[in-house]
Design a protein around this motif. Structure first.
Motif, PDB file in Angstrom:
ATOM      1  N   ASN A  76       0.806  -1.224   0.000  1.00 54.81           N
ATOM      2  CA  ASN A  76       0.000   0.000   0.000  1.00 54.81           C
ATOM      3  C   ASN A  76       0.840   1.275   0.000  1.00 54.81           C
ATOM      4  OD1 ASN A  76      -2.685  -1.239   0.182  1.00 54.81           O
ATOM      5  ND2 ASN A  76      -1.901  -1.998   2.131  1.00 54.81           N
ATOM      6  N   THR A  77       2.135   1.154  -0.343  1.00 53.90           N
ATOM      7  CA  THR A  77       2.989   2.343  -0.356  1.00 53.90           C
ATOM      8  C   THR A  77       3.738   2.431  -1.684  1.00 53.90           C
ATOM      9  OG1 THR A  77       3.314   2.074   2.016  1.00 53.90           O
ATOM     10  CG2 THR A  77       4.791   3.573   0.882  1.00 53.90           C
ATOM     11  N   LEU A  78       3.674   3.593  -2.299  1.00 54.20           N
ATOM     12  CA  LEU A  78       4.433   3.853  -3.522  1.00 54.20           C
ATOM     13  C   LEU A  78       5.127   5.203  -3.347  1.00 54.20           C
ATOM     14  CD1 LEU A  78       1.784   3.015  -6.303  1.00 54.20           C
ATOM     15  CD2 LEU A  78       3.680   1.559  -5.566  1.00 54.20           C
ATOM     16  N   ALA A  79       6.167   5.442  -4.159  1.00 56.02           N
ATOM     17  CA  ALA A  79       6.812   6.753  -4.138  1.00 56.02           C
ATOM     18  C   ALA A  79       7.023   7.221  -5.568  1.00 56.02           C
ATOM     19  CB  ALA A  79       8.151   6.676  -3.411  1.00 56.02           C
ATOM     20  N   VAL A  80       7.019   8.533  -5.768  1.00 54.65           N
ATOM     21  CA  VAL A  80       7.375   9.046  -7.095  1.00 54.65           C
ATOM     22  C   VAL A  80       8.862   9.386  -7.074  1.00 54.65           C
ATOM     23  CG1 VAL A  80       5.089   9.909  -7.675  1.00 54.65           C
ATOM     24  CG2 VAL A  80       6.652  11.380  -6.468  1.00 54.65           C
ATOM     25  N   TYR A  81       9.575   8.977  -8.142  1.00 57.14           N
ATOM     26  CA  TYR A  81      11.015   9.262  -8.186  1.00 57.14           C
ATOM     27  C   TYR A  81      11.341  10.151  -9.372  1.00 57.14           C
ATOM     28  CZ  TYR A  81      11.397   5.642 -11.844  1.00 57.14           C
ATOM     29  OH  TYR A  81      11.254   4.906 -12.994  1.00 57.14           O
ATOM     30  N   THR A  82      12.512  10.778  -9.295  1.00 57.31           N
ATOM     31  CA  THR A  82      13.061  11.532 -10.431  1.00 57.31           C
ATOM     32  C   THR A  82      14.523  11.119 -10.572  1.00 57.31           C
ATOM     33  OG1 THR A  82      13.877  13.311  -9.059  1.00 57.31           O
ATOM     34  CG2 THR A  82      11.625  13.536  -9.856  1.00 57.31           C
ATOM     35  N   ASN A  83      15.218  11.714 -11.515  1.00 58.47           N
ATOM     36  CA  ASN A  83      16.658  11.459 -11.674  1.00 58.47           C
ATOM     37  C   ASN A  83      17.407  11.571 -10.355  1.00 58.47           C
ATOM     38  OD1 ASN A  83      15.851  11.607 -14.310  1.00 58.47           O
ATOM     39  ND2 ASN A  83      17.565  12.885 -14.982  1.00 58.47           N
ATOM     40  N   THR A  84      16.942  12.497  -9.490  1.00 58.87           N
ATOM     41  CA  THR A  84      17.615  12.749  -8.221  1.00 58.87           C
ATOM     42  C   THR A  84      17.875  11.459  -7.439  1.00 58.87           C
ATOM     43  OG1 THR A  84      16.365  14.783  -8.170  1.00 58.87           O
ATOM     44  CG2 THR A  84      17.442  14.151  -6.145  1.00 58.87           C
ATOM     45  N   TRP A  85      16.933  10.530  -7.488  1.00 56.49           N
ATOM     46  CA  TRP A  85      17.083   9.295  -6.718  1.00 56.49           C
ATOM     47  C   TRP A  85      18.312   8.514  -7.182  1.00 56.49           C
ATOM     48  CZ3 TRP A  85      12.961   6.761  -3.521  1.00 56.49           C
ATOM     49  CH2 TRP A  85      11.972   7.676  -3.149  1.00 56.49           C
ATOM     50  N   LEU A  86      18.528   8.466  -8.497  1.00 58.23           N
ATOM     51  CA  LEU A  86      19.708   7.766  -9.019  1.00 58.23           C
ATOM     52  C   LEU A  86      20.970   8.543  -8.666  1.00 58.23           C
ATOM     53  CD1 LEU A  86      18.531   6.786 -12.625  1.00 58.23           C
ATOM     54  CD2 LEU A  86      18.946   5.218 -10.723  1.00 58.23           C
ATOM     55  N   ILE A  87      20.905   9.858  -8.842  1.00 59.74           N
ATOM     56  CA  ILE A  87      22.103  10.684  -8.659  1.00 59.74           C
ATOM     57  C   ILE A  87      22.544  10.715  -7.189  1.00 59.74           C
ATOM     58  CG2 ILE A  87      22.958  13.051  -8.795  1.00 59.74           C
ATOM     59  CD1 ILE A  87      21.168  13.317 -11.348  1.00 59.74           C
ATOM     60  N   ASP A  88      21.590  10.887  -6.267  1.00 61.19           N
ATOM     61  CA  ASP A  88      21.939  10.922  -4.844  1.00 61.19           C
ATOM     62  C   ASP A  88      22.663   9.633  -4.437  1.00 61.19           C
ATOM     63  OD1 ASP A  88      20.928  13.394  -4.440  1.00 61.19           O
ATOM     64  OD2 ASP A  88      19.000  12.732  -3.662  1.00 61.19           O
ATOM     65  N   HIS A  89      22.166   8.499  -4.953  1.00 61.74           N
ATOM     66  CA  HIS A  89      22.778   7.213  -4.622  1.00 61.74           C
ATOM     67  C   HIS A  89      24.229   7.175  -5.124  1.00 61.74           C
ATOM     68  CE1 HIS A  89      22.996   2.982  -3.761  1.00 61.74           C
ATOM     69  NE2 HIS A  89      23.211   2.666  -5.014  1.00 61.74           N
ATOM     70  N   LEU A  90      24.485   7.861  -6.217  1.00 60.10           N
ATOM     71  CA  LEU A  90      25.839   7.846  -6.781  1.00 60.10           C
ATOM     72  C   LEU A  90      26.785   8.795  -6.054  1.00 60.10           C
ATOM     73  CD1 LEU A  90      25.057   7.783 -10.618  1.00 60.10           C
ATOM     74  CD2 LEU A  90      25.932   5.907  -9.221  1.00 60.10           C
ATOM     75  N   VAL A  91      26.261   9.935  -5.572  1.00 59.06           N
ATOM     76  CA  VAL A  91      27.183  10.948  -5.021  1.00 59.06           C
ATOM     77  C   VAL A  91      27.101  11.103  -3.502  1.00 59.06           C
ATOM     78  CG1 VAL A  91      27.180  12.258  -7.173  1.00 59.06           C
ATOM     79  CG2 VAL A  91      25.615  12.901  -5.348  1.00 59.06           C
ATOM     80  N   GLN A  92      26.079  10.554  -2.851  1.00 59.61           N
ATOM     81  CA  GLN A  92      25.929  10.727  -1.406  1.00 59.61           C
ATOM     82  C   GLN A  92      26.266   9.422  -0.690  1.00 59.61           C
ATOM     83  OE1 GLN A  92      25.118  13.261   0.469  1.00 59.61           O
ATOM     84  NE2 GLN A  92      23.888  14.714  -0.697  1.00 59.61           N
TER      85      GLN A  92
END
Lengths: 327, 501
Positions: A91-107
């Motif tokens: 019952n839980t979904l999230a909307v993602y953008t490029n930011t989700w991929l990028i944060d994982h790469l740089v943070q």
């Protein structure tokens, strides 16, 4: 574990494909659906989530209430960690953008992988980009701007968001291939970036069409080029970057929907079906047209594959921006 | 004449019974939201937006905007009574508002807040009516160098806010500056001072700091004093619950100051009402004949920031409506609501949709009157809260503070932070460190650092760019003057001594 996550994902995906129609009948959400946005109210991402929620109810795509939940903090980091904690929840979904991929790469702290840990449900829209300058600027196309930047290195300025944002990646790629050099000034909000351009404090900005179209219509800004595969219907007279004579790798700005880890296969199939149906509704088509988006619909398996490939490309492109890659 | 025609058309829209009703609904909801700490106007407008899908755009925006400026009226209530800011724009109101309540003037403080809100709110709308397009152009002349100068001017006020010891004030300010730098750096995308904690990557929420340092430390101090009989005095009789003529007269300049500072800072897309309220408070203290009394409960210390945060509402609508640029999250949602109805905020809106533009402007005149009428009678009612015995009141403050801090972000970690800031605030008060500079540093630090780095990137590292821009140069000069005033004081004392000697 005998099988790794990717294999598990493939198995789930194939099961989903095999069971697509019967599965739809099997799963129905019973609790209110939580739709997570990684920014606070007032952000583009929050607005997108609320539009989805409204359309879900308006078009009767889900039998329950849809509630937008804001989990801001550290770009997408807090929202991704929240989703990771909801393993198996249908019952839980999230909307993602490029930011989700990028944060994982740089943070370092952004440990959750969008397509390995979480469950991609659908890719939904692609946002084109427009290069705009003030109407009284001396450049009438992208080439003239780049030549001017070459003639006066570092003098021309572009306003934008974080250095990991698409507009900076595009700038670096253009600069690298042409030898031109202009500055990139970060501003936290879109309004400040636009105000800096309108006030003449910077010279160039790459915008979402919805962001600056009113200024173009009022004759305050002009569009030099569009970042899209083919010319958008609303901007028939504006050349694409490729038509302007520059080759760029594909850097789409995407928005999509993600589920928690190990989302039950029936639930995944149900939501995948919801987005398939959504793409056909008139309300959705109007939304896409009003905001000058491209329909970027992809299902679960397809969007997972897309995200994996896109992450690889982003990793390479981010190197050019000077951001520190940690993964 | 266009303006008069526009206003006439606007009132013909705003005075329709259905629009009057929506205006009232918006103002009422706004007041409630403002009173409740943690629940802000942005979240409320976002939640209610779906209800307006079917509405006519003028009615819809009249209601949503009512929530926006109504919340600023309500925000002062808990600041004054409980030392818990209802909204971030009401943090500055705590400084003198709560002290007034402790002196038995809670009703007066609430009344002054309502009157200042009304006067400045209305002045803000008048300025919006008269000069929206030209003032938007002035706002565009404002860029990073000017923002930096404005923030530095704000920080120089620390000298005025720090009370007896400037050294302690500066230390407190530095803690605030450090706290605000925690999180992800915009320019390098790298984390600063997060110690590997995911929860810190996004930085610390301002409301958590403000509630901890103000409300929680107050509760802790009172536990220490163990003085259960020390109930805040509430005078009897309705007249004693309202501001006296002397108090209102003392606020004359504050009304003007709050109105103008609030409006002009509100017009800038990169500032906001929290900054406006602090700058207005600082100016009030700078020009006062008795600056040493600020922080002990002077009425103008309530009127200036409360006026500023309400005049800000009119100012913030200038870039929203004439440029399509929202300055904060609440106005951003109002923008997306307008776009959804097919109204396009921007340079053409005044011509293309005068009904919506002028209808909204006219409704704000009406809304401000409604809010005054709604809020003034509530003053005596709310003031009674202080009659509650201490053993009930302080646990209640603790509860509201926790709910407020938690609901701002929805993270349990913020409750731990709240406790930490409460302790910090308590220790600061105990060792006579002023807490206001910490709050000021936290509010302004982030924007100031950003503006400085943007300026230097734009000028390729050339610092003389500040001198070449008249607005920035003038503000920097004033900041330097303010910073020099305490030295002047030293010099005077030294001279007096020398003469006497």
């Amino acid at each position: 574990m005998l099988i790794d996550r990717r294999t598990a994902g493939l198995i789930i995906a194939s099961v989903v494909l095999a069971l697509a129609t019967p599965a739809l009948a099997q799963f129905q959400p019973t609790r209110p659906l939580e739709l997570v946005a990684h920014n606070g109210p007032g952000s583009g991402n929050d607005a997108f989530a609320r539009t989805l929620a409204a359309l879900f109810e308006q078009e009767k795509l889900v039998p329950v209430r849809v509630q937008v939940v804001n989990k801001p903090g550290g770009g997408s980091t807090t929202a991704a960690a929240y989703m990771a904690s909801k393993a198996g929840d249908p019952n839980t979904l999230a909307v993602y953008t490029n930011t989700w991929l990028i944060d994982h790469l740089v943070q370092q702290a952004a440990q959750v992988s969008l397509y390995q840990t979480l469950t991609p449900v659908a890719r939904v829209v692609i946002e084109p980009g427009l290069f705009v300058v003030r109407a009284d600027a001396p450049w009438n196309n992208l080439k003239e701007f780049i030549e001017a930047a070459k003639a006066a290195p570092g003098k021309l300025k572009q306003s934008g968001g974080s250095i990991t944002a698409r507009e900076n990646i595009v700038r670096q790629l253009l600069a690298k291939s042409t030898g031109a050099n202009w500055a990139f000034i970060s501003f936290p909000s879109g309004s400040e970036r636009m105000a800096a351009l309108l006030g003449g404090h910077v010279n160039l900005m790459m915008i979402d069409p919805g962001e600056g179209i009113e200024q173009v219509r009022a004759g305050k800004l002009k569009v030099l080029a569009q970042l899209a595969d083919t010319r958008l219907a609303a901007f028939k007279d504006i050349p694409t970057v490729k038509e302007s004579g520059y080759e760029l790798p594909k850097i789409p700005q995407v928005r999509g929907v993600i589920g928690p880890p190990n989302m039950p296969a029936e639930a995944l199939a149900f939501y995948e079906g919801v987005f398939k149906k959504l793409a056909q509704t008139s309300g959705w088509k109007k939304y896409i047209a009003d905001n000058y988006f491209e329909d970027g619909h992809q299902g679960a398996a397809e969007s997972r594959k897309f995200l994996a490939e896109f992450e690889g490309e982003l990793r390479e492109q981010l190197q050019t921006t000077g951001a520190k890659i940690v993964r | 004449m266009d303006i008069i025609n526009g206003l006439v058309q606007g009132f013909s829209v705003a005075l329709l019974p259905v629009n009057l009703m929506w205006c009232f609904v918006g103002c009422f909801l706004g007041t409630v939201v403002g009173i409740l700490p943690g629940l802000g106007p942005a979240a409320t407008i976002a939640m209610l937006m779906p209800l307006t899908y079917g509405m006519n755009p003028a009615s819809g925006i009249i209601m949503l905007t009512g929530i926006y400026y109504g919340a600023k009226y309500g925000g002062s209530t808990t600041s004054i009574l409980l030392n818990i800011p209802g909204e971030s724009s009401s943090v500055a109101t705590c400084l003198d508002g709560y002290q007034m309540a402790r002196n038995g003037r809670a009703g007066a403080a609430l009344g002054i807040a309502a009157i200042a809100s009304f006067i400045a709110g209305t002045v803000g709308v008048i300025l919006l009516t008269l000069m929206a397009p030209p003032i938007a152009q002035i706002a565009l002349a404002f860029s990073s160098p000017e923002y930096f100068a404005l923030m530095l001017l704000g920080l120089s006020l620390v000298v005025l806010l720090s009370g007896a010891s400037i050294v302690k004030g500066v230390l407190s300010l530095l803690i605030g500056l450090w706290l605000t730098s925690i999180g992800t750096d915009l320019f390098t995308a790298e984390s600063r001072y997060v110690f590997g904690q995911t929860v810190l990557v996004g930085g610390i929420d301002f409301m958590v700091v403000a509630i901890g340092v103000f409300a929680l430390s107050e509760v802790l101090s009172s536990i220490e004093s163990r003085d259960e009989t020390n109930v805040l005095p509430v005078p009897r009789g309705i007249l004693n619950l309202l501001p006296t003529w002397e108090e209102l007269k003392a606020c004359r300049f504050a009304f003007v100051n709050g109105s103008l500072v609030g409006f002009f800072v509100g017009v800038l897309p990169g500032a906001g009402s929290t900054i406006a309220s602090f700058i207005s408070y600082g100016i009030e203290k700078a020009v006062s004949k008795h600056p040493e009394k600020f922080g002990t409960g002077v009425p103008e210390g309530v009127a200036a920031p409360e006026g500023a945060n309400n005049a800000d509402s009119g100012g913030a609508l200038v870039p929203l409506l004439t440029l399509g640029l929202p300055g904060g999250s609440a106005t951003a949602i109002m923008l997306s609501a307008l776009v959804m109805w097919g109204v396009k905020p921007g340079p053409l809106m005044m011509e293309e949709r005068p009904d919506v533009f002028w209808g909204l402007v006219a409704s704000m005149y009406i809304g401000n009157v409604m809010l005054l009428v709604l809020n003034l009678p509530l003053v005596p009612v709310f003031a009674q809260i202080l009659r509650v015995p201490v053993f009930v009141l302080f646990p209640m403050i603790l509860g509201i503070a926790m709910v407020g801090a938690y609901s701002a972000s929805g993270r349990i970690f913020d409750l731990a932070l709240l406790a930490g800031f409460g302790l910090l605030g308590y220790l600061m008060v105990k060792f006579r460190y002023p807490t206001a500079p910490l709050i000021l540093g936290f509010v302004l630090g982030d924007a100031m650092e950003r503006a400085l780095r943007q300026t230097l990137m734009m000028s390729q590292g050339d610092i003389t760019t500040f001198a070449e821009r008249p607005i920035a140069a003038a503000m920097l000069a004033i900041a330097v003057l303010i910073l020099l005033t305490p030295l002047l004081g030293y010099f005077n004392r030294w001279r007096t001594k020398a003469i006497e000697g």
